[in-house]
Design a protein around this motif. Structure first.
Motif, PDB file in Angstrom:
ATOM      1  N   ASP A 135       0.852  -1.187   0.000  1.00  0.00           N
ATOM      2  CA  ASP A 135       0.000   0.000   0.000  1.00  0.00           C
ATOM      3  C   ASP A 135       0.896   1.248   0.000  1.00  0.00           C
ATOM      4  OD1 ASP A 135      -1.599   2.123   0.705  1.00  0.00           O
ATOM      5  OD2 ASP A 135      -2.207   1.309   2.644  1.00  0.00           O
ATOM      6  N   PRO A 136       0.798   2.078  -1.028  1.00  0.00           N
ATOM      7  CA  PRO A 136       1.696   3.247  -1.099  1.00  0.00           C
ATOM      8  C   PRO A 136       1.463   4.250   0.029  1.00  0.00           C
ATOM      9  CG  PRO A 136       0.008   3.358  -2.814  1.00  0.00           C
ATOM     10  CD  PRO A 136      -0.116   2.001  -2.188  1.00  0.00           C
ATOM     11  N   TYR A 137       0.312   4.182   0.688  1.00  0.00           N
ATOM     12  CA  TYR A 137       0.012   5.144   1.757  1.00  0.00           C
ATOM     13  C   TYR A 137       0.393   4.616   3.140  1.00  0.00           C
ATOM     14  CZ  TYR A 137      -2.582   7.382  -1.967  1.00  0.00           C
ATOM     15  OH  TYR A 137      -2.910   7.978  -3.153  1.00  0.00           O
ATOM     16  N   LEU A 138       0.990   3.415   3.175  1.00  0.00           N
ATOM     17  CA  LEU A 138       1.274   2.762   4.464  1.00  0.00           C
ATOM     18  C   LEU A 138       2.106   3.635   5.408  1.00  0.00           C
ATOM     19  CD1 LEU A 138       0.859  -0.089   5.795  1.00  0.00           C
ATOM     20  CD2 LEU A 138       3.162  -0.638   5.030  1.00  0.00           C
ATOM     21  N   PHE A 139       3.011   4.446   4.830  1.00  0.00           N
ATOM     22  CA  PHE A 139       3.962   5.179   5.682  1.00  0.00           C
ATOM     23  C   PHE A 139       3.474   6.564   6.114  1.00  0.00           C
ATOM     24  CE2 PHE A 139       6.116   2.191   2.944  1.00  0.00           C
ATOM     25  CZ  PHE A 139       6.815   1.451   3.870  1.00  0.00           C
ATOM     26  N   GLN A 140       2.345   6.988   5.562  1.00  0.00           N
ATOM     27  CA  GLN A 140       1.928   8.362   5.837  1.00  0.00           C
ATOM     28  C   GLN A 140       1.643   8.577   7.322  1.00  0.00           C
ATOM     29  OE1 GLN A 140      -0.692  10.152   3.024  1.00  0.00           O
ATOM     30  NE2 GLN A 140       1.007  10.092   1.592  1.00  0.00           N
ATOM     31  N   HIS A 141       2.286   9.600   7.876  1.00  0.00           N
ATOM     32  CA  HIS A 141       2.165   9.984   9.287  1.00  0.00           C
ATOM     33  C   HIS A 141       2.764   8.960  10.247  1.00  0.00           C
ATOM     34  CE1 HIS A 141      -0.353  13.074   7.696  1.00  0.00           C
ATOM     35  NE2 HIS A 141      -1.249  12.196   7.278  1.00  0.00           N
ATOM     36  N   ALA A 142       3.433   7.928   9.725  1.00  0.00           N
ATOM     37  CA  ALA A 142       4.000   6.917  10.629  1.00  0.00           C
ATOM     38  C   ALA A 142       5.346   7.391  11.170  1.00  0.00           C
ATOM     39  CB  ALA A 142       4.193   5.607   9.873  1.00  0.00           C
ATOM     40  N   VAL A 143       5.610   7.029  12.421  1.00  0.00           N
ATOM     41  CA  VAL A 143       6.949   7.267  12.972  1.00  0.00           C
ATOM     42  C   VAL A 143       7.884   6.233  12.338  1.00  0.00           C
ATOM     43  CG1 VAL A 143       8.334   6.982  15.059  1.00  0.00           C
ATOM     44  CG2 VAL A 143       6.233   8.324  15.130  1.00  0.00           C
ATOM     45  N   TYR A 144       9.062   6.680  11.923  1.00  0.00           N
ATOM     46  CA  TYR A 144      10.005   5.798  11.221  1.00  0.00           C
ATOM     47  C   TYR A 144      11.348   5.930  11.944  1.00  0.00           C
ATOM     48  CZ  TYR A 144      11.775   3.440   6.969  1.00  0.00           C
ATOM     49  OH  TYR A 144      12.312   2.553   6.063  1.00  0.00           O
ATOM     50  N   VAL A 145      11.738   4.875  12.656  1.00  0.00           N
ATOM     51  CA  VAL A 145      12.967   4.948  13.467  1.00  0.00           C
ATOM     52  C   VAL A 145      14.203   4.769  12.579  1.00  0.00           C
ATOM     53  CG1 VAL A 145      14.265   3.889  15.359  1.00  0.00           C
ATOM     54  CG2 VAL A 145      11.756   4.014  15.479  1.00  0.00           C
ATOM     55  N   LEU A 146      15.194   5.634  12.801  1.00  0.00           N
ATOM     56  CA  LEU A 146      16.480   5.500  12.122  1.00  0.00           C
ATOM     57  C   LEU A 146      17.590   5.323  13.167  1.00  0.00           C
ATOM     58  CD1 LEU A 146      16.299   8.244   9.325  1.00  0.00           C
ATOM     59  CD2 LEU A 146      15.795   5.784   9.155  1.00  0.00           C
ATOM     60  N   CYS A 147      18.518   4.422  12.885  1.00  0.00           N
ATOM     61  CA  CYS A 147      19.690   4.228  13.747  1.00  0.00           C
ATOM     62  C   CYS A 147      20.932   4.533  12.916  1.00  0.00           C
ATOM     63  CB  CYS A 147      19.753   2.790  14.247  1.00  0.00           C
ATOM     64  SG  CYS A 147      18.298   2.245  15.162  1.00  0.00           S
ATOM     65  N   PRO A 148      21.429   5.783  12.986  1.00  0.00           N
ATOM     66  CA  PRO A 148      22.601   6.168  12.191  1.00  0.00           C
ATOM     67  C   PRO A 148      23.843   5.423  12.661  1.00  0.00           C
ATOM     68  CG  PRO A 148      21.468   8.086  13.117  1.00  0.00           C
ATOM     69  CD  PRO A 148      20.926   6.885  13.814  1.00  0.00           C
ATOM     70  N   PRO A 149      24.816   5.239  11.760  1.00  0.00           N
ATOM     71  CA  PRO A 149      26.044   4.539  12.145  1.00  0.00           C
ATOM     72  C   PRO A 149      26.821   5.339  13.180  1.00  0.00           C
ATOM     73  CG  PRO A 149      26.237   5.458   9.929  1.00  0.00           C
ATOM     74  CD  PRO A 149      24.824   5.685  10.357  1.00  0.00           C
ATOM     75  N   PRO A 150      27.729   4.690  13.925  1.00  0.00           N
ATOM     76  CA  PRO A 150      28.483   5.381  14.972  1.00  0.00           C
ATOM     77  C   PRO A 150      29.228   6.596  14.423  1.00  0.00           C
ATOM     78  CG  PRO A 150      28.938   3.023  14.974  1.00  0.00           C
ATOM     79  CD  PRO A 150      28.097   3.276  13.771  1.00  0.00           C
ATOM     80  N   ALA A 151      29.395   7.592  15.296  1.00  0.00           N
ATOM     81  CA  ALA A 151      30.135   8.808  14.902  1.00  0.00           C
ATOM     82  C   ALA A 151      31.500   8.400  14.348  1.00  0.00           C
ATOM     83  CB  ALA A 151      30.284   9.705  16.127  1.00  0.00           C
ATOM     84  N   GLY A 152      31.911   9.094  13.323  1.00  0.00           N
ATOM     85  CA  GLY A 152      33.234   8.809  12.751  1.00  0.00           C
ATOM     86  C   GLY A 152      33.176   7.845  11.574  1.00  0.00           C
ATOM     87  N   THR A 153      31.982   7.215  11.343  1.00  0.00           N
ATOM     88  CA  THR A 153      31.867   6.315  10.184  1.00  0.00           C
ATOM     89  C   THR A 153      31.947   7.161   8.910  1.00  0.00           C
ATOM     90  OG1 THR A 153      30.399   4.861  11.432  1.00  0.00           O
ATOM     91  CG2 THR A 153      30.373   4.620   9.023  1.00  0.00           C
ATOM     92  N   PRO A 154      32.897   6.845   8.020  1.00  0.00           N
ATOM     93  CA  PRO A 154      32.987   7.649   6.789  1.00  0.00           C
ATOM     94  C   PRO A 154      31.669   7.573   6.007  1.00  0.00           C
ATOM     95  CG  PRO A 154      34.876   6.171   7.003  1.00  0.00           C
ATOM     96  CD  PRO A 154      33.916   5.775   8.071  1.00  0.00           C
ATOM     97  N   GLY A 155      31.187   8.715   5.601  1.00  0.00           N
ATOM     98  CA  GLY A 155      29.940   8.772   4.814  1.00  0.00           C
ATOM     99  C   GLY A 155      28.687   8.609   5.652  1.00  0.00           C
ATOM    100  N   GLY A 156      28.849   8.442   6.979  1.00  0.00           N
ATOM    101  CA  GLY A 156      27.688   8.200   7.852  1.00  0.00           C
ATOM    102  C   GLY A 156      26.665   9.330   7.819  1.00  0.00           C
ATOM    103  N   PRO A 157      27.094  10.585   8.056  1.00  0.00           N
ATOM    104  CA  PRO A 157      26.113  11.680   8.064  1.00  0.00           C
ATOM    105  C   PRO A 157      25.417  11.849   6.721  1.00  0.00           C
ATOM    106  CG  PRO A 157      28.173  12.364   9.096  1.00  0.00           C
ATOM    107  CD  PRO A 157      28.431  11.021   8.503  1.00  0.00           C
ATOM    108  N   GLU A 158      26.160  11.663   5.621  1.00  0.00           N
ATOM    109  CA  GLU A 158      25.548  11.803   4.287  1.00  0.00           C
ATOM    110  C   GLU A 158      24.525  10.691   4.073  1.00  0.00           C
ATOM    111  OE1 GLU A 158      28.782  11.671   4.907  1.00  0.00           O
ATOM    112  OE2 GLU A 158      29.510  13.671   4.377  1.00  0.00           O
ATOM    113  N   ALA A 159      24.886   9.458   4.457  1.00  0.00           N
ATOM    114  CA  ALA A 159      23.966   8.331   4.273  1.00  0.00           C
ATOM    115  C   ALA A 159      22.707   8.552   5.117  1.00  0.00           C
ATOM    116  CB  ALA A 159      24.648   7.026   4.682  1.00  0.00           C
ATOM    117  N   THR A 160      22.890   9.048   6.345  1.00  0.00           N
ATOM    118  CA  THR A 160      21.741   9.283   7.218  1.00  0.00           C
ATOM    119  C   THR A 160      20.829  10.344   6.609  1.00  0.00           C
ATOM    120  OG1 THR A 160      23.128   8.730   9.107  1.00  0.00           O
ATOM    121  CG2 THR A 160      21.061   9.864   9.590  1.00  0.00           C
ATOM    122  N   ALA A 161      21.439  11.399   6.068  1.00  0.00           N
ATOM    123  CA  ALA A 161      20.624  12.466   5.458  1.00  0.00           C
ATOM    124  C   ALA A 161      19.849  11.924   4.263  1.00  0.00           C
ATOM    125  CB  ALA A 161      21.529  13.627   5.032  1.00  0.00           C
ATOM    126  N   ARG A 162      20.471  11.037   3.493  1.00  0.00           N
ATOM    127  CA  ARG A 162      19.807  10.496   2.302  1.00  0.00           C
ATOM    128  C   ARG A 162      18.628   9.596   2.709  1.00  0.00           C
ATOM    129  NH1 ARG A 162      23.817   7.829  -1.789  1.00  0.00           N
ATOM    130  NH2 ARG A 162      25.068   9.628  -1.210  1.00  0.00           N
TER     131      ARG A 162
END
Ligand SMILES: NC(=O)c1ccc[n+]([C@@H]2O[C@H](COP(=O)([O-])OP(=O)(O)OC[C@H]3O[C@@H](n4cnc5c(N)ncnc54)[C@H](O)[C@@H]3O)[C@@H](O)[C@H]2O)c1
Ligand SMILES: O=C(O)C(=O)C[C@]1(C(=O)O)C=C[C@@H](O)C=C1
Length: 367
Positions: A135-162
């Motif tokens: 269902d394309p509407y499944l995610f609307q208004h849903a909380v979506y948890v993200l676990c970014p990689p540990p600080a210092g991981t190369p490309g981590g902040p860019e990947a998290t932003a994407r």
């Protein structure tokens, strides 16, 4: 920042819904899928979940984001299999319901080379599985948890932003948590409820009367819907978050004990107090919750049992320019009609809807 190409590995309910939403709402220019058979690829394309699919991970070449959407136990093995084909500059994420094992495993495997892994878990879903239920509407208004990689991981902040922007593009709200904290929280609000729903159904085993199935109504349905979830999927989720669930099961047991003790002693005062506490706590949860428990002001409207009854209700509202946020048929009795729940964007819209409906002769009450 629109990803040019998104790869989805495992195009079932969640992967398929994400693919559909990305294609429909412009979060991706192209969605490719890694599936198990060519037949599955054709079904996923036909459902509108992906543009192209293949059993070979080679199809992931050129992807900027790769989403692993298989059952929990397959996520790390699938990452291993796909890794040679994922561009090192890509962001890899998953939708698994448990995060510690998957994130820690992926971070250890990827180390400081290759694509960065951002754990993900959309707090939305269904007891159904497969791309046919997507269902394309499944995610609307849903909380979506993200676990970014540990600080210092190369490309981590860019990947998290994407990944964050991908999540926002399908209408979900990204929130950041550590994997361990996530697992403790979902043990309480998702995994233990599943165990409890299954236990409620299993508790019928000792009841041999054929009437039991006939008497089960809304209360049983509402408290046990999730017990219909795919056992293979849930066995993996529960085992992967075993410790946190066992800890939460202790709290559940003691709450059940308090209720049972009050009953055993016919202590009406204590029983009433515990039930009242539950009312207040649930009200607080539903007020803060998103997704399926969206805090929209609601009305219950009685409708007659006739063709086009709901069309007439929505017609009355549309005629007055009232926008519906949601509508659900609650119950229908043959010959007597039934009731529908409608959700409105705001309290003032709800009051206006009620006024308009009552003027048109409907029974409408604030829920
Ligand atoms: N169902 C929910 O409500 C829900 C909600 C949030 C997160 N999740 C998580 O999403 C993930 C997928 O669950 P779902 O409900 O979409 O299940 P699903 O059964 O609908 O989809 C899983 C898909 O993965 C495919 N698959 C399995 N092994 C594979 C492999 N080795 N390679 C390629 N494809 C493979 C299956 O063919 C299927 O299409 C799980 O990790 C689950 O924990 C589920
Ligand atoms: O609404 C449902 O049916 C769900 O099963 C969704 C639900 C949940 O709300 O507990 C279940 C498991 C997922 O990991 C996330 C969400």
């Amino acid at each position: 920042m629109t990803p040019v190409r998104v790869g989805v590995v495992g195009v079932g309910l969640m992967g398929g819904s994400l693919g559909m939403a990305l294609r429909r709402f412009g979060g991706a220019a192209e969605v490719v899928g890694v599936v198990r058979t060519p037949d599955e690829a054709a079904r996923a394309v036909e459902a509108g979940a992906i543009d192209r699919g293949s059993p070979s991970p080679e199809i992931l070449a050129g992807c900027e984001v790769v989403v692993l959407a298989t059952p929990v136990e397959a996520i790390l093995p699938v990452l291993e299999r796909c890794l040679p084909f994922i561009p090192p500059s890509a962001a890899v994420t998953d939708v698994g319901s448990v995060k510690t094992e998957i994130c820690r495993g992926a971070w250890a495997r990827l180390g400081r080379q290759g694509p960065a892994f951002v754990g993900g878990h959309p707090m939305t879903g269904s007891e159904r599985t497969g791309v046919d239920q997507a269902d394309p509407y499944l995610f609307q208004h849903a909380v979506y948890v993200l676990c970014p990689p540990p600080a210092g991981t190369p490309g981590g902040p860019e990947a998290t932003a994407r990944v964050r922007s991908l999540v926002a593009s399908v209408g979900a709200e990204p929130v950041v948590l550590e994997p361990e904290e996530h697992d403790g929280l979902v043990a309480a609000v998702s995994h233990l409820p599943h165990v409890a729903a299954a236990a409620l159904v299993l508790s019928l085993e000792g009841t041999s009367s054929p009437w039991v199935d006939r008497l089960a109504a809304g209360g049983f349905r509402d408290t046990t819907r999730i017990a219909s979830g795919d056992p293979a999927l849930w066995r993996q989720i529960l085992l992967a978050n075993r410790e946190a669930i066992l800890q939460q099961a202790g709290a559940f047991r003691s709450a059940l004990d308090r209720l049972v003790q009050a009953l055993a002693h016919a202590d009406g005062e204590e029983l009433g107090r515990l039930l009242e506490e539950a009312v207040q706590r649930r009200r607080q949860v539903t007020r803060n919750a998103r997704g399926l428990l969206a805090p929209h002001p609601e009305l219950i409207v009685r409708v007659p049992d006739e063709v086009g009854a709901i069309h007439q209700v929505t017609g009355v509202l549309a005629g007055a320019g009232v926008n519906l946020a949601d509508i659900e048929i609650l119950r229908v009795r043959e010959g007597e009609g039934g009731s529908v729940r409608i959700a409105l964007e705001s309290e003032s819209e709800r009051d206006r809807a009620r006024e308009v409906l009552e003027r048109a002769g409907y029974w409408a009450r604030v829920r």
